[in-house]
Design an enzyme around this catalytic site. Structure first.
Site, PDB file in Angstrom:
ATOM      1  N   GLU A 149      11.977  -4.822  -6.090  1.00 46.39           N
ATOM      2  CA  GLU A 149      10.888  -4.991  -6.984  1.00 46.39           C
ATOM      3  C   GLU A 149      11.639  -5.067  -8.431  1.00 46.39           C
ATOM      4  O   GLU A 149      11.108  -5.462  -9.424  1.00 46.39           O
ATOM      5  CB  GLU A 149      10.157  -3.572  -6.836  1.00 46.39           C
ATOM      6  CG  GLU A 149       8.793  -3.833  -7.032  1.00 46.39           C
ATOM      7  CD  GLU A 149       7.772  -2.664  -6.956  1.00 46.39           C
ATOM      8  OE1 GLU A 149       8.160  -2.082  -5.960  1.00 46.39           O
ATOM      9  OE2 GLU A 149       7.157  -2.301  -7.605  1.00 46.39           O
ATOM     10  N   SER A 160      -2.493  -3.859  -5.225  1.00 39.69           N
ATOM     11  CA  SER A 160      -2.607  -5.039  -6.091  1.00 39.69           C
ATOM     12  C   SER A 160      -3.034  -6.361  -5.044  1.00 39.69           C
ATOM     13  O   SER A 160      -2.485  -6.190  -4.075  1.00 39.69           O
ATOM     14  CB  SER A 160      -1.370  -5.485  -6.846  1.00 39.69           C
ATOM     15  OG  SER A 160      -0.944  -4.539  -7.825  1.00 39.69           O
ATOM     16  N   SER A 219       0.929   3.713  -3.120  1.00 37.78           N
ATOM     17  CA  SER A 219       0.533   4.620  -3.953  1.00 37.78           C
ATOM     18  C   SER A 219      -0.858   5.348  -3.391  1.00 37.78           C
ATOM     19  O   SER A 219      -1.726   4.522  -2.987  1.00 37.78           O
ATOM     20  CB  SER A 219       0.147   4.234  -5.341  1.00 37.78           C
ATOM     21  OG  SER A 219       1.452   3.845  -6.151  1.00 37.78           O
ATOM     22  N   GLY A 260       1.032  -1.194   0.087  1.00 39.06           N
ATOM     23  CA  GLY A 260      -0.093   0.012  -0.085  1.00 39.06           C
ATOM     24  C   GLY A 260       0.908   1.224  -0.087  1.00 39.06           C
ATOM     25  O   GLY A 260       1.153   1.890   1.218  1.00 39.06           O
TER      26      GLY A 260
END
Ligand SMILES: Cc1cc2nc3c(=O)[nH]c(=O)nc-3n(C[C@H](O)[C@H](O)[C@H](O)COP(=O)(O)OP(=O)(O)OC[C@H]3O[C@@H](n4cnc5c(N)ncnc54)[C@H](O)[C@@H]3O)c2cc1C
Lengths: 380, 325
Positions: free
Chosen positions: A240, A157, A125, A123
């Protein structure tokens, strides 16, 4: 565990269990089907031991080099055993959680994720904080024994499947930028969390808008220091762009082979086809070669940093070249055709449009390369 | 030495090579200086590593030394010397530069600056699908062509017909394909050395040059051009390095193609960042640009290689995973 032996044993095990591990649905499947199968594959790998290597014993792993994790995801993606996206979450979030969360919290919460019994979300953005992540405003106010979180996130997501969420919150003054951010590990079933999935342009409910209304998060769920959330976020971003990209690169290799097979089946040996194919493949190899160096740096215990922006730009380029070639060479399949293969090509083609957006946009990556790797001084 | 030379020795040699290449001497003198520094010994001890080191320096200094002649001859098993040159394939191609026609052999290829003073030339002739390597008197190939884009005249076209009996079969050595792969790997390193030089030149200019009261390096359009150049260079360099792990013709083709592409991108962006001054004959940028244009065409170019690579994948029926963890 020696990586070569590991790769061989893993390959043999995957061959032996190819039938059981294959998706029970045709094509991409629904999102529910995908998530269920992801859990199943993850669980099977855990039970066989392969899924535990590369993770420390403190979180129920079996130790060994992170290269082993890179290999597992590579083989899974090469064989098309499950969708790569759910798989990315553990690779993105957990290395940082292990390093920055309280050891007992990591020890309690990571194992079910590793077993495939759970999903976690990221969490970061917010509607008004995309590229400018440091301007985020989702507030965490100190209360007895923890924080009360209120605010909104977006593009989170897999939240509808998730049990935990790594959340960036504002704990400093509203304009404290990166100095006043705190990272928390939040239970998604906490009272006060509501979400509504958002449909992507490739027709999936990949991400969601999430509202936090006075959500209580206990003190022990702090990741890193209070007001030290920026450091946590900066630690996550290179992850990432390392193991998960290696995995995605394997998926792109498989799809590149699928494209070759399609052209051969159609008898298309034209120079036009060969040129587009060769062009896409060369960037795939450039990415893979660059990413291999990154995997080895990670395995040698080096801190990953801004140089992984190069990996991100290369894989984005490779992905867009590949699916651009697919659209150009498949003669209308992406635009018009029915059937499972066409639907998969269409999905992959459309999803390639997200590559320069997620995980820091193409422009932000170039800003990083210019500032940090080329040392061009401040932007005007 | 088993294929690898000490990293320290390599660094030392690289410094020596670069200094020799930077001297304003005729190519033949530079070649001799490099042989005196131990170039031949390096090439026999560590063919790919040694070539990579020397070719990076070639790219950085923009020297016209004839080292490509040595890399190709050495791979073919022919003794190298500053007096031995090689006839290279025609631009954008990698096939042997000659074929028989009656009693003659038709040659359409390129020669390096070394050809002017060489005594022996190495020629690959393709007949009935196989390539035979021969040597001949180098004077047969001395190219009358004086033109070309590159003022350093590092390579020139040669189109001649020579009598077949002028050729002496070379003793059996490495295959033409292996020579192509070695040349491609070496040239990839040269192109990347040149690209890094152009990027450094453009970067420094962007920092030094002020407009609108600030360095042009502060403008995002400039920053992104330089960033994209670096990304292409690093991606290509990583493949060019991977070529040194063992012979792999497909990987060598990829490295040459990627390096050519990275060099083209970097040249275009650097030119734009340098702007007016970079378009002058006075600024040294154009020497690197022009050499890049020439070297890109050798043994297959950024524009011809993708199709070659694609045809390879199509005949193989799959996209192989070339790089392993
Ligand atoms: C498929 C997908 C999954 C995602 N999953 C998650 C998730 O799980 N968790 C999560 O937190 N987020 C997620 N995101 C969000 C993603 O991180 C953001 O979309 C991204 O950071 C960009 O933010 P934005 O969309 O608000 O664009 P903006 O920041 O508004 O950017 C708009 C445009 O302006 C450009 N721009 C902005 N600033 C600059 C600058 N300084 N210089 C040059 N150009 C600039 C951008 O590059 C872009 O082109 C996901 C996104 C996608 C597409």
């Amino acid at each position: 565990m020696d990586p070569e032996t590991f790769r061989r044993d893993l390959g043999a095990w995957l061959d032996d269990n190819a039938h059981e591990l294959a998706p029970p649905y045709e094509g991409a499947g629904s999102m529910d089907e995908q998530m269920a199968h992801y859990s199943y594959v993850k669980r099977s790998l855990y039970d066989a031991g392969f899924g535990r290597y590369g993770w420390p014993e403190s979180v129920d792993g079996l130790g060994g080099s992170p290269l082993l994790r890179a290999m597992v995801g590579e083989e899974i993606n090469l064989r098309g055993l499950c969708d790569p996206n759910p798989w990315t979450m553990i690779e993105v979030l957990v290395p940082t959680v292990i390093e920055f969360a309280r050891p007992e919290v990591a020890a309690a919460l990571v194992p079910p994720f590793l077993r495939g019994d759970e999903m976690w979300s990221q969490g970061f953005s917010e509607p008004d904080a995309g590229s400018d992540l440091a301007s985020l405003s989702c507030r965490a106010a100190k209360t007895d024994g923890g924080w009360l979180v209120s605010g909104q996130k977006i593009w989170t997501s897999f939240i509808q499947y998730a049990q935990r969420c790594v959340l960036l919150t504002r704990t400093g003054e509203p304009n404290s930028a990166h100095r006043g951010i705190t990272a928390l590990l939040v239970d998604v079933d906490s009272p006060g969390i509501t979400y509504s999935p958002i449909e992507t342009m490739h027709g999936r409910l990949d991400f969601a808008e999430v509202h936090y209304d006075e959500v209580f998060v206990p003190t022990e769920r702090l990741i890193g220091e209070e007001n030290g959330g920026w450091q946590v976020a900066m630690d996550i971003l290179p992850y990432e762009r390392s193991t998960t990209f290696w995995h995605r690169g394997a998926l792109l290799h498989r799809r590149c082979s699928d494209l070759v097979a399609h052209l051969v089946a159609n008898g298309d040996h034209s120079d036009t086809a060969a040129k587009a194919l060769g062009h896409a493949f060369q960037w795939l190899v450039a990415f893979r070669s660059q990413s291999r160096d990154t995997q080895h740096r990670l395995a040698n215990g080096q801190q990953l940093g801004v140089e992984t922006s190069i990996d991100k730009i290369l894989i984005t380029f490779a992905e867009q070249q590949l699916f651009g070639a697919v659209r150009d060479l498949l003669g209308g399949v992406v635009e018009f055709d029915d059937g499972i293969d066409a639907a998969m090509w269409r999905t992959d083609y459309l999803y390639s449009k997200a590559a320069p957006i997620y995980g820091g946009t193409a422009e932000i990556q170039r800003n990083i390369v210019a500032r940090r790797l080329l040392d061009l001084g401040p932007e005007s | 030495m088993s294929g690898l030379v000490d990293a320290e020795d390599l660094a030392l040699l690289a410094t020596g090579f670069e200094a020799a290449m930077a001297e304003e001497t005729r190519p033949a003198e530079t070649d001799q200086a490099l042989f005196d520094l131990g170039w031949a010994e390096l090439l026999s001890a560590a063919p790919s590593q040694g070539a990579a080191t020397a070719f990076r320096a070639l790219g950085t200094t923009n020297s016209a030394a004839g080292l490509l002649d040595d890399v190709v001859a050495n791979t073919l098993g022919i003794d190298i010397s500053p007096q031995t040159c090689v006839v290279f394939p025609a631009p954008h191609q990698a096939k042997a530069p000659a074929h028989p026609q009656g009693d003659a052999v038709v040659v359409d290829g390129l020669v390096s600056a070394r050809d002017e003073e060489a005594t022996t030339a190495v020629l690959a002739v393709e007949a009935d699908g196989s390539v035979r390597i021969s040597t001949a008197d180098a004077r047969l190939f001395q190219s009358p062509v004086a033109g070309g884009v590159d003022p350093g005249r590092a390579f020139r076209r040669v189109s001649v017909e020579i009598p077949a009996d002028a050729l002496v079969p070379a003793p059996a050595g490495g295959s033409w394909d292996s020579a192509v792969a070695a040349a491609r790997t070496a040239l990839a390193h040269q192109l990347l050395g040149g690209a890094r030089w152009m990027l450094a030149e453009a970067r420094q200019h962007a920092i030094d040059r002020a407009q609108f009261g600030r360095p042009v390096a502060s403008f995002q359009a400039i920053r992104h051009k330089l960033a994209e150049s670096l990304v292409e260079i690093e991606g290509a360099a990583s493949v060019a390095e991977a070529c040194l792990e063992g012979p792999n013709p497909l990987l060598a083709a990829l490295a040459k193609s990627l390096a050519g592409q990275a060099a083209n991108t970097t040249a275009t962006h650097a030119q734009q960042v340098l702007a007016g001054i970079g378009f002058t004959a006075e600024h040294r940028f154009h020497y690197w640009l022009k050499r890049m244009l020439v070297v890109d065409t050798l043994f297959g170019s950024a524009s011809s290689l993708p199709a070659e690579i694609g045809h390879h994948l199509l005949s193989r029926g799959a996209a192989p995973r070339l790089i392993q963890l």
